[in-house]
Scaffold this motif. Structure first.
Motif, PDB file in Angstrom:
ATOM      1  N   GLN A   1      80.245  33.878  10.551  1.00 43.52           N
ATOM      2  CA  GLN A   1      81.207  32.934   9.989  1.00 43.52           C
ATOM      3  C   GLN A   1      82.515  33.028  10.764  1.00 43.52           C
ATOM      4  N   ILE A   2      83.068  31.870  11.116  1.00 40.54           N
ATOM      5  CA  ILE A   2      84.355  31.805  11.804  1.00 40.54           C
ATOM      6  C   ILE A   2      85.438  31.633  10.743  1.00 40.54           C
ATOM      7  N   VAL A   3      86.392  32.555  10.698  1.00 37.40           N
ATOM      8  CA  VAL A   3      87.396  32.586   9.634  1.00 37.40           C
ATOM      9  C   VAL A   3      88.793  32.523  10.253  1.00 37.40           C
ATOM     10  N   VAL A   4      89.676  31.744   9.636  1.00 38.77           N
ATOM     11  CA  VAL A   4      91.086  31.741  10.019  1.00 38.77           C
ATOM     12  C   VAL A   4      91.771  32.865   9.259  1.00 38.77           C
ATOM     13  N   SER A   5      92.453  33.737   9.963  1.00 37.73           N
ATOM     14  CA  SER A   5      93.055  34.916   9.344  1.00 37.73           C
ATOM     15  C   SER A   5      94.327  34.572   8.584  1.00 37.73           C
ATOM     16  N   ASN A   6      94.530  35.271   7.489  1.00 38.62           N
ATOM     17  CA  ASN A   6      95.775  35.254   6.712  1.00 38.62           C
ATOM     18  C   ASN A   6      96.253  33.882   6.276  1.00 38.62           C
ATOM     19  N   PRO A   7      95.365  33.027   5.775  1.00 36.57           N
ATOM     20  CA  PRO A   7      95.862  31.750   5.265  1.00 36.57           C
ATOM     21  C   PRO A   7      96.434  31.939   3.863  1.00 36.57           C
ATOM     22  N   LYS A   8      97.732  32.150   3.769  1.00 31.61           N
ATOM     23  CA  LYS A   8      98.362  32.484   2.492  1.00 31.61           C
ATOM     24  C   LYS A   8      98.029  31.465   1.405  1.00 31.61           C
ATOM     25  N   ALA A   9      97.986  30.189   1.811  1.00 32.17           N
ATOM     26  CA  ALA A   9      97.772  29.170   0.801  1.00 32.17           C
ATOM     27  C   ALA A   9      96.390  29.257   0.171  1.00 32.17           C
ATOM     28  N   LEU A  10      95.470  29.965   0.819  1.00 36.71           N
ATOM     29  CA  LEU A  10      94.114  30.067   0.286  1.00 36.71           C
ATOM     30  C   LEU A  10      93.851  31.446  -0.311  1.00 36.71           C
ATOM     31  N   SER A  11      94.871  32.240  -0.514  1.00 36.44           N
ATOM     32  CA  SER A  11      94.673  33.634  -0.881  1.00 36.44           C
ATOM     33  C   SER A  11      93.938  33.808  -2.200  1.00 36.44           C
ATOM     34  N   ASN A  12      94.082  32.857  -3.110  1.00 31.55           N
ATOM     35  CA  ASN A  12      93.410  32.979  -4.400  1.00 31.55           C
ATOM     36  C   ASN A  12      91.975  32.487  -4.358  1.00 31.55           C
ATOM     37  N   THR A  13      91.558  31.934  -3.252  1.00 31.56           N
ATOM     38  CA  THR A  13      90.238  31.325  -3.202  1.00 31.56           C
ATOM     39  C   THR A  13      89.401  31.873  -2.056  1.00 31.56           C
ATOM     40  N   GLN A  14      89.740  33.032  -1.574  1.00 27.92           N
ATOM     41  CA  GLN A  14      89.003  33.577  -0.444  1.00 27.92           C
ATOM     42  C   GLN A  14      87.545  33.832  -0.779  1.00 27.92           C
ATOM     43  N   THR A  15      87.235  34.143  -2.026  1.00 32.13           N
ATOM     44  CA  THR A  15      85.844  34.407  -2.373  1.00 32.13           C
ATOM     45  C   THR A  15      84.993  33.160  -2.262  1.00 32.13           C
ATOM     46  N   PHE A  16      85.609  31.977  -2.320  1.00 38.78           N
ATOM     47  CA  PHE A  16      84.856  30.746  -2.152  1.00 38.78           C
ATOM     48  C   PHE A  16      84.485  30.525  -0.695  1.00 38.78           C
ATOM     49  N   ALA A  17      85.416  30.851   0.197  1.00 37.18           N
ATOM     50  CA  ALA A  17      85.259  30.435   1.583  1.00 37.18           C
ATOM     51  C   ALA A  17      84.715  31.523   2.500  1.00 37.18           C
ATOM     52  N   VAL A  18      84.928  32.796   2.196  1.00 39.86           N
ATOM     53  CA  VAL A  18      84.490  33.881   3.076  1.00 39.86           C
ATOM     54  C   VAL A  18      83.243  34.517   2.481  1.00 39.86           C
ATOM     55  N   ILE A  19      82.118  34.273   3.163  1.00 42.47           N
ATOM     56  CA  ILE A  19      80.824  34.717   2.643  1.00 42.47           C
ATOM     57  C   ILE A  19      80.096  35.588   3.651  1.00 42.47           C
ATOM     58  N   GLY A  20      80.179  35.221   4.930  1.00 42.22           N
ATOM     59  CA  GLY A  20      79.407  35.909   5.953  1.00 42.22           C
ATOM     60  C   GLY A  20      79.744  37.385   6.073  1.00 42.22           C
ATOM     61  N   VAL A  21      78.722  38.202   6.244  1.00 38.69           N
ATOM     62  CA  VAL A  21      78.941  39.633   6.458  1.00 38.69           C
ATOM     63  C   VAL A  21      79.581  39.852   7.830  1.00 38.69           C
ATOM     64  N   ASN A  22      79.106  39.107   8.812  1.00 34.80           N
ATOM     65  CA  ASN A  22      79.659  39.176  10.164  1.00 34.80           C
ATOM     66  C   ASN A  22      80.657  38.040  10.347  1.00 34.80           C
ATOM     67  N   GLN A  23      81.899  38.391  10.691  1.00 31.99           N
ATOM     68  CA  GLN A  23      82.947  37.377  10.786  1.00 31.99           C
ATOM     69  C   GLN A  23      83.711  37.522  12.099  1.00 31.99           C
ATOM     70  N   TRP A  24      84.077  36.393  12.656  1.00 29.91           N
ATOM     71  CA  TRP A  24      85.052  36.347  13.733  1.00 29.91           C
ATOM     72  C   TRP A  24      86.325  35.752  13.145  1.00 29.91           C
ATOM     73  N   HIS A  25      87.471  36.365  13.464  1.00 30.62           N
ATOM     74  CA  HIS A  25      88.745  35.895  12.934  1.00 30.62           C
ATOM     75  C   HIS A  25      89.563  35.232  14.051  1.00 30.62           C
ATOM     76  N   VAL A  26      90.065  34.048  13.767  1.00 30.24           N
ATOM     77  CA  VAL A  26      90.910  33.313  14.714  1.00 30.24           C
ATOM     78  C   VAL A  26      92.235  32.999  14.019  1.00 30.24           C
ATOM     79  N   SER A  27      93.244  32.678  14.816  1.00 29.12           N
ATOM     80  CA  SER A  27      94.578  32.476  14.253  1.00 29.12           C
ATOM     81  C   SER A  27      94.875  31.020  13.909  1.00 29.12           C
ATOM     82  N   GLU A  28      94.062  30.086  14.404  1.00 32.37           N
ATOM     83  CA  GLU A  28      94.337  28.674  14.173  1.00 32.37           C
ATOM     84  C   GLU A  28      93.079  27.932  13.787  1.00 32.37           C
ATOM     85  N   MET A  29      93.265  26.881  12.994  1.00 33.29           N
ATOM     86  CA  MET A  29      92.148  26.032  12.600  1.00 33.29           C
ATOM     87  C   MET A  29      91.497  25.375  13.814  1.00 33.29           C
TER      88      MET A  29
END
Length: 300
Positions: free
Chosen positions: A196-224
């Motif tokens: 799963q490709i994840v954008v790191s530290n999206p403050k506006a989504l902090s309460n909903t991370q369990t909805f969007a981050v599922i993959g055990v293996n993740q790559w983190h990027v800084s921009e959409m």
């Protein structure tokens, strides 16, 4: 040598537009001799003949044709200067800075931005893309006048925010991705085993991370934008704002994934987009118009 005057340029352009010295004199409400004198004076000062008077109607010489665009540019600049000077005298800002979170696309706001330009054509608008965690701080530090953000789960008391629109997230992958081969409403657990490709530290989504981050293996990027690029290359799957991938979905370069559930919900999360400004920061006429115009597009 006497200075070249704007009046001489006005006479020059009027002759070109009207086609003759006599017609220009009528248009300007002057004697023809005064029009002729103004052009003779301009020709003396520039050292070139601007009109060929050998025929019944004067025609531009080669030198006159060469100078015509420059004269028009000078007079256009003067007209713009007058408009801007009048605006400044009424308190209209010369420039505004608008922050836009990287989750958002400017095409979502094309209509209000177009109306703003039509209403305040001389106001310079500086648009800056910022990370969600930095957006409100830029306003607090007076580095910007307005912002377009995803609504924070914890509204900041120093900001005045107005709803603009709703932003839906959609899970996407390339058509040949293994998840894209599964039938709709496949188990959410199937997504855990794929990058799963994840954008790191999206403050506006902090309460909903369990909805969007599922993959055990993740790559983190800084921009959409970076997440979008990686997903389009088939590197992994990820959730994207629907407006950013609508064209890809229409072309078939990306497909929407339809798991049976997301956390405790059966749909991907949606977020409100807000226009925000500092409560303590006074906006001028242009900033107020832009703030009102952006918020008037709210879909409720």
């Amino acid at each position: 040598m006497d200075a070249i005057t704007l009046d001489q340029f006005t006479v020059f352009l009027t002759i070109v537009e009207e086609g003759s010295f006599a017609a220009a004199a009528r248009k300007l409400g002057r004697a023809q001799s005064a029009v002729t004198y103004a052009i003779q004076k301009l020709e003396d000062q520039t050292g070139v003949a601007l009109f060929d008077r050998a025929n019944y109607r004067p025609t531009l010489t080669e030198e006159g044709r060469a100078l015509l665009p420059r004269v028009r540019r000078i007079m256009d600049d003067l007209a713009e200067f007058r408009v801007q000077a009048q605006a400044v005298s009424k308190g209209v800002e010369a420039e505004l800075t608008l922050l836009v979170e990287t989750f958002l696309r400017l095409s979502m706001f094309a209509d209000p931005l177009g109306r703003f330009h039509a209403e305040f054509p001389m106001v310079q608008l500086r648009i800056i893309a910022v990370q969600p965690q930095a957006a409100s701080q830029h306003l607090a530090d007076y580095r910007a006048d307005l912002g377009l953000f995803l609504q924070s789960p914890h509204p900041e008391p120093e900001l005045e925010s107005r709803s603009v629109t709703k932003l839906d997230l959609v899970a996407v992958a390339t058509p040949d991705h293994p998840l894209a081969q599964l039938p709709p409403r496949f188990p959410k657990a199937a997504m855990r085993d794929h990058l799963q490709i994840v954008v790191s530290n999206p403050k506006a989504l902090s309460n909903t991370q369990t909805f969007a981050v599922i993959g055990v293996n993740q790559w983190h990027v800084s921009e959409m934008r970076l997440r979008h690029d990686l997903i389009k290359q088939g590197i992994g799957w990820g959730s994207m704002p629907r407006p950013m991938v609508e064209a890809d979905l229409e072309r078939g370069t990306l497909v929407e994934l339809h798991p049976a559930e997301w956390g405790s919900s059966n749909v991907m999360p949606s977020f409100r987009v807000v226009a925000a400004k500092l409560k303590s920061g006074a906006l001028g006429p242009a900033g107020t118009f832009l703030f009102d115009t952006l918020s008037s597009t709210s879909d409720g």
